[in-house]
Design an enzyme around this catalytic site. Structure first.
Site, PDB file in Angstrom:
ATOM      1  N   ARG A 169       0.858  -1.196   0.000  1.00  0.00           N
ATOM      2  CA  ARG A 169       0.000   0.000   0.000  1.00  0.00           C
ATOM      3  C   ARG A 169       0.883   1.231   0.000  1.00  0.00           C
ATOM      4  O   ARG A 169       1.721   1.398   0.880  1.00  0.00           O
ATOM      5  CB  ARG A 169      -0.925   0.027   1.220  1.00  0.00           C
ATOM      6  CG  ARG A 169      -2.112   1.002   1.021  1.00  0.00           C
ATOM      7  CD  ARG A 169      -2.943   1.178   2.285  1.00  0.00           C
ATOM      8  NE  ARG A 169      -2.189   1.908   3.267  1.00  0.00           N
ATOM      9  CZ  ARG A 169      -2.169   1.630   4.578  1.00  0.00           C
ATOM     10  NH1 ARG A 169      -2.873   0.628   5.061  1.00  0.00           N
ATOM     11  NH2 ARG A 169      -1.439   2.350   5.397  1.00  0.00           N
ATOM     12  N   GLU A 173       4.473   7.204   2.721  1.00  0.00           N
ATOM     13  CA  GLU A 173       5.318   6.014   2.904  1.00  0.00           C
ATOM     14  C   GLU A 173       4.814   4.901   2.003  1.00  0.00           C
ATOM     15  O   GLU A 173       3.722   4.996   1.423  1.00  0.00           O
ATOM     16  CB  GLU A 173       5.299   5.537   4.361  1.00  0.00           C
ATOM     17  CG  GLU A 173       3.915   5.071   4.808  1.00  0.00           C
ATOM     18  CD  GLU A 173       3.941   4.040   5.923  1.00  0.00           C
ATOM     19  OE1 GLU A 173       4.985   3.431   6.197  1.00  0.00           O
ATOM     20  OE2 GLU A 173       2.867   3.810   6.510  1.00  0.00           O
ATOM     21  N   ASN A 222       4.148   0.771   2.204  1.00  0.00           N
ATOM     22  CA  ASN A 222       4.072  -0.358   3.135  1.00  0.00           C
ATOM     23  C   ASN A 222       4.249  -1.687   2.410  1.00  0.00           C
ATOM     24  O   ASN A 222       3.572  -1.942   1.414  1.00  0.00           O
ATOM     25  CB  ASN A 222       2.714  -0.363   3.835  1.00  0.00           C
ATOM     26  CG  ASN A 222       2.555   0.850   4.728  1.00  0.00           C
ATOM     27  OD1 ASN A 222       3.197   0.948   5.772  1.00  0.00           O
ATOM     28  ND2 ASN A 222       1.735   1.801   4.314  1.00  0.00           N
ATOM     29  N   SER A 235      -2.812  -2.747   6.002  1.00  0.00           N
ATOM     30  CA  SER A 235      -4.162  -3.105   6.469  1.00  0.00           C
ATOM     31  C   SER A 235      -5.256  -2.197   5.908  1.00  0.00           C
ATOM     32  O   SER A 235      -4.988  -1.293   5.128  1.00  0.00           O
ATOM     33  CB  SER A 235      -4.193  -3.117   7.990  1.00  0.00           C
ATOM     34  OG  SER A 235      -3.586  -1.964   8.473  1.00  0.00           O
ATOM     35  N   LYS A 241      11.769   2.812   6.067  1.00  0.00           N
ATOM     36  CA  LYS A 241      11.723   4.240   5.725  1.00  0.00           C
ATOM     37  C   LYS A 241      13.083   4.714   5.218  1.00  0.00           C
ATOM     38  O   LYS A 241      13.173   5.640   4.422  1.00  0.00           O
ATOM     39  CB  LYS A 241      11.233   5.031   6.913  1.00  0.00           C
ATOM     40  CG  LYS A 241       9.821   4.503   7.276  1.00  0.00           C
ATOM     41  CD  LYS A 241       8.982   5.377   8.080  1.00  0.00           C
ATOM     42  CE  LYS A 241       7.523   4.945   8.057  1.00  0.00           C
ATOM     43  NZ  LYS A 241       7.211   3.618   8.606  1.00  0.00           N
ATOM     44  N   LYS A 246      11.349  10.161  11.602  1.00  0.00           N
ATOM     45  CA  LYS A 246      10.799   8.795  11.611  1.00  0.00           C
ATOM     46  C   LYS A 246      11.864   7.739  11.877  1.00  0.00           C
ATOM     47  O   LYS A 246      12.900   7.725  11.213  1.00  0.00           O
ATOM     48  CB  LYS A 246      10.167   8.471  10.251  1.00  0.00           C
ATOM     49  CG  LYS A 246       9.047   9.390   9.836  1.00  0.00           C
ATOM     50  CD  LYS A 246       8.356   8.844   8.588  1.00  0.00           C
ATOM     51  CE  LYS A 246       7.325   9.811   8.071  1.00  0.00           C
ATOM     52  NZ  LYS A 246       6.592   9.258   6.925  1.00  0.00           N
ATOM     53  N   GLU A 256       6.915   0.466  11.958  1.00  0.00           N
ATOM     54  CA  GLU A 256       5.627   0.447  11.273  1.00  0.00           C
ATOM     55  C   GLU A 256       4.491   0.441  12.275  1.00  0.00           C
ATOM     56  O   GLU A 256       4.691   0.117  13.449  1.00  0.00           O
ATOM     57  CB  GLU A 256       5.520  -0.833  10.422  1.00  0.00           C
ATOM     58  CG  GLU A 256       6.479  -0.896   9.268  1.00  0.00           C
ATOM     59  CD  GLU A 256       6.302   0.245   8.301  1.00  0.00           C
ATOM     60  OE1 GLU A 256       5.150   0.669   8.062  1.00  0.00           O
ATOM     61  OE2 GLU A 256       7.306   0.744   7.783  1.00  0.00           O
ATOM     62  N   GLY A 257       3.313   0.762  11.795  1.00  0.00           N
ATOM     63  CA  GLY A 257       2.115   0.552  12.597  1.00  0.00           C
ATOM     64  C   GLY A 257       1.595   1.785  13.310  1.00  0.00           C
ATOM     65  O   GLY A 257       0.626   1.709  14.061  1.00  0.00           O
ATOM     66  N   ARG A 297      -8.063   7.462   4.503  1.00  0.00           N
ATOM     67  CA  ARG A 297      -8.104   7.612   5.961  1.00  0.00           C
ATOM     68  C   ARG A 297      -8.098   9.095   6.286  1.00  0.00           C
ATOM     69  O   ARG A 297      -7.351   9.865   5.681  1.00  0.00           O
ATOM     70  CB  ARG A 297      -6.867   6.970   6.606  1.00  0.00           C
ATOM     71  CG  ARG A 297      -7.055   5.508   6.910  1.00  0.00           C
ATOM     72  CD  ARG A 297      -5.803   4.948   7.516  1.00  0.00           C
ATOM     73  NE  ARG A 297      -4.641   5.283   6.724  1.00  0.00           N
ATOM     74  CZ  ARG A 297      -3.393   5.017   7.083  1.00  0.00           C
ATOM     75  NH1 ARG A 297      -3.156   4.423   8.226  1.00  0.00           N
ATOM     76  NH2 ARG A 297      -2.382   5.340   6.306  1.00  0.00           N
TER      77      ARG A 297
END
Ligand code: ADP
Ligand code: MG
Ligand code: MG
Length: 509
Positions: A132, A152, A154, A159, A331, A399, A403-404, A485
């Protein structure tokens, strides 16, 4: 959408409460849901009765520039190819990993697992990516054409593909049934709601890998979802499971901690991964392991967890992702791709991974924003000046290789944070320019409460890719739907799971 009417429309208290009731029922009926946060469960006995609650969601689809939406969807296949290429280029990844390995234990452990399997020899040549790529809209001035800038990329546990299809379906339903009844009507035809097949799209990638896997013929094949336990975002994953099971593919959820007790590796040279839970007698051969966990240090509390990861990596199952694919999503890799070369005449780093035309490479590079290393290279030393300056750091986010959600340090907090860690650790961070999208208004329903005001939208485009990691040849490459989002514009982080973001869909403008 007509520009003369305010958007989203203002609602009377009765309209608002009716709309909320409609949304609550539609979301539960269609699985746009999450397990309730612990704070909402009054007593532990309720755990057995309160199983789901509406996922945070916007009351209206957010306006999103069509030109940006098309741009993001249009380049996804090139992004898939790029990351398949990076994941197949161990030498390049070694260079990146070596820069951070001594100060980032987690990355070092992942790399060790890869090296162990390499020594023994990988048996599975195919790798699966369910990717993604995330973006925000950037517009220098209101007269300029808006463009997308990548937040970013992924490569592990990308998800919300399951929920996202349902968020688009919810807004489409409301546009037919609820919005036309509002006093300040939104004409249905003024909303442009794009199709969103993220659920099917991601499942299609898993299916392709499942069918590509050549089994030993001794056992039936299956797919394993490797999950966290407990998992609040379980319904997002269930949507994908149901898609696969409809095609008669056996799918099992295995928690990371159960991996060693429920799977084993055959002693053949292929090292097939077998799944044999204690509660049923049948044994399956695992064709695909889909990681929805294992992306951060918290998933590896002990040596056993690393053993589990090694067991999967050295097996013949197709990994989604392999360790190298996971590392390609670091990253630091994004920064290496984005940091401008000294000379404009030098060929792009991307050319190393892409067979595409230079026009395609340019279309990817256009989505990069400024990202700097924090090491001792000239670019890194320049970035250190920015990151330690009270005023300059305001346009940046710092950063780590994590992740997450919930891991970044924003703006004025950067200098203090850097002062709190040893200088030698700075190089494991990257410094990225903050993207500030044009203002959008919406209402977010979260845990039964409506938040109204300025919001920031982040578009994600899914991609699925299956490639031969030994040769880099790509067998399957598809764009696989989108995610929007949305978070309040006062919030720095936007992850739905982390508790700050909400599910949304686009109305193209
Ligand atoms: P993670 O892998 O933890 O999701 P991200 O890079 O996506 O890390 O950062 C988390 C969130 O922080 C994003 O969803 C976004 O809301 C915000 N963010 C990250 N980078 C930027 C940026 N350059 N500009 C504006 N917001 C950002
Ligand atoms: Mg991420
Ligand atoms: Mg993110």
């Amino acid at each position: 959408m007509s520009s003369s009417q305010p958007y989203p429309p203002s609602l009377t208290p009765t309209e608002l409460s009716r709309l909320i009731t409609t949304i609550k029922d539609h979301t539960i009926a269609h699985g746009l849901a999450v397990r309730p946060p612990p704070s909402l469960i009054a007593s532990s006995s309720d755990l057995n009765t309160i199983l789901a609650t509406t996922a945070p969601v916007t009351l209206f689809p957010s306006p999103f520039p069509r030109i940006c939406f098309d741009q993001a969807k249009g380049i996804q296949k090139a992004y898939n190819e790029l990351y398949a290429g990076i994941a197949s280029d161990e030498e390049f990844l070694r260079g990146v990993v070596e820069e951070i390995i001594e100060v980032d234990e987690f990355i070092a452990e992942l790399w060790q697992v890869h090296l162990k399997v390499k020594e023994e020899g990988y048996t599975q040549k195919f790798s699966l990516g369910l990717f993604r790529s995330d973006y925000m809209v950037h517009q220098s001035s209101s007269d300029d054409i808006p463009v997308i800038k990548q937040v970013e990329f992924n490569t592990i546990a990308s998800s919300f593909g399951g929920l996202s299809t349902q968020a688009s379906a919810l807004h489409k339903y409301l546009s037919h049934v609820s919005y036309p009844l509002l006093q300040s009507q939104i004409p249905i035809r003024s909303l442009a709601l794009p199709e969103n097949n993220s659920s099917i799209g991601l499942a299609t990638g898993l299916k392709f890998a499942y069918h590509t896997y050549i089994a030993s013929q001794k056992h039936e094949k299956c797919i394993i979802f490797l999950v966290q336990d407990p998992e609040r975002n379980i319904f997002d994953q269930r949507h994908l499971e149901y898609e696969l099971q409809q095609s008669a593919i056996p799918v099992f959820r295995v928690s990371f901690t159960e991996t060693l007790s429920q799977t084993s590796i055959t002693d053949t040279s292929k090292r097939e991964l077998l799944y044999h839970p204690s509660n049923f007698s049948k044994v399956f051969e695992v064709a695909v392991v889909y990681f929805r966990s294992g992306y951060g240090p918290d998933d590896y509390p002990d040596e056993k967890a690393w053993k589990a990861r090694l067991q999967i990596e050295r097996s013949n199952a197709i990994k989604c992702p392999s360790i190298l694919t996971q590392l390609a999503g670091a990253k630091k890799v994004q920064q290496v791709l984005a940091t401008p070369k000294g000379l404009a005449s030098e060929p792009s780093v991307l050319a190393r991974f892409l067979k595409s035309s230079s026009a395609e490479i340019e279309s990817l590079e256009k989505t990069f924003t400024n990202i700097f290393p924090l090491d001792e290279t000239p670019a890194g030393l320049e970035a250190r000046k920015i990151a330690t300056d009270k005023a300059l750091c305001n346009g940046y986010v710092l950063k780590p290789q994590r992740e997450g959600g919930g891991n970044n340090i924003y703006r004025s907090a950067i200098p203090k944070f850097l002062a709190s860690i040893p200088d030698s650790h700075w190089k494991s961070y990257i410094l990225m320019e903050i993207i500030t999208p044009p203002p959008v208004q919406n209402l977010i329903l979260r845990n039964g409460v409506v938040e109204k005001g300025g919001v920031i939208c982040e578009l994600g485009v899914y991609g699925t890719c299956l490639w031969d990691a030994f040769t880099g040849d790509v067998l399957h490459n598809e764009e696989a739907g989108y995610l929007l989002r949305t978070k309040g514009d006062k919030s720095e982080e936007g992850g739905v799971a982390a508790g700050f973001g909400s599910m949304d869909s686009c109305t193209l403008v």
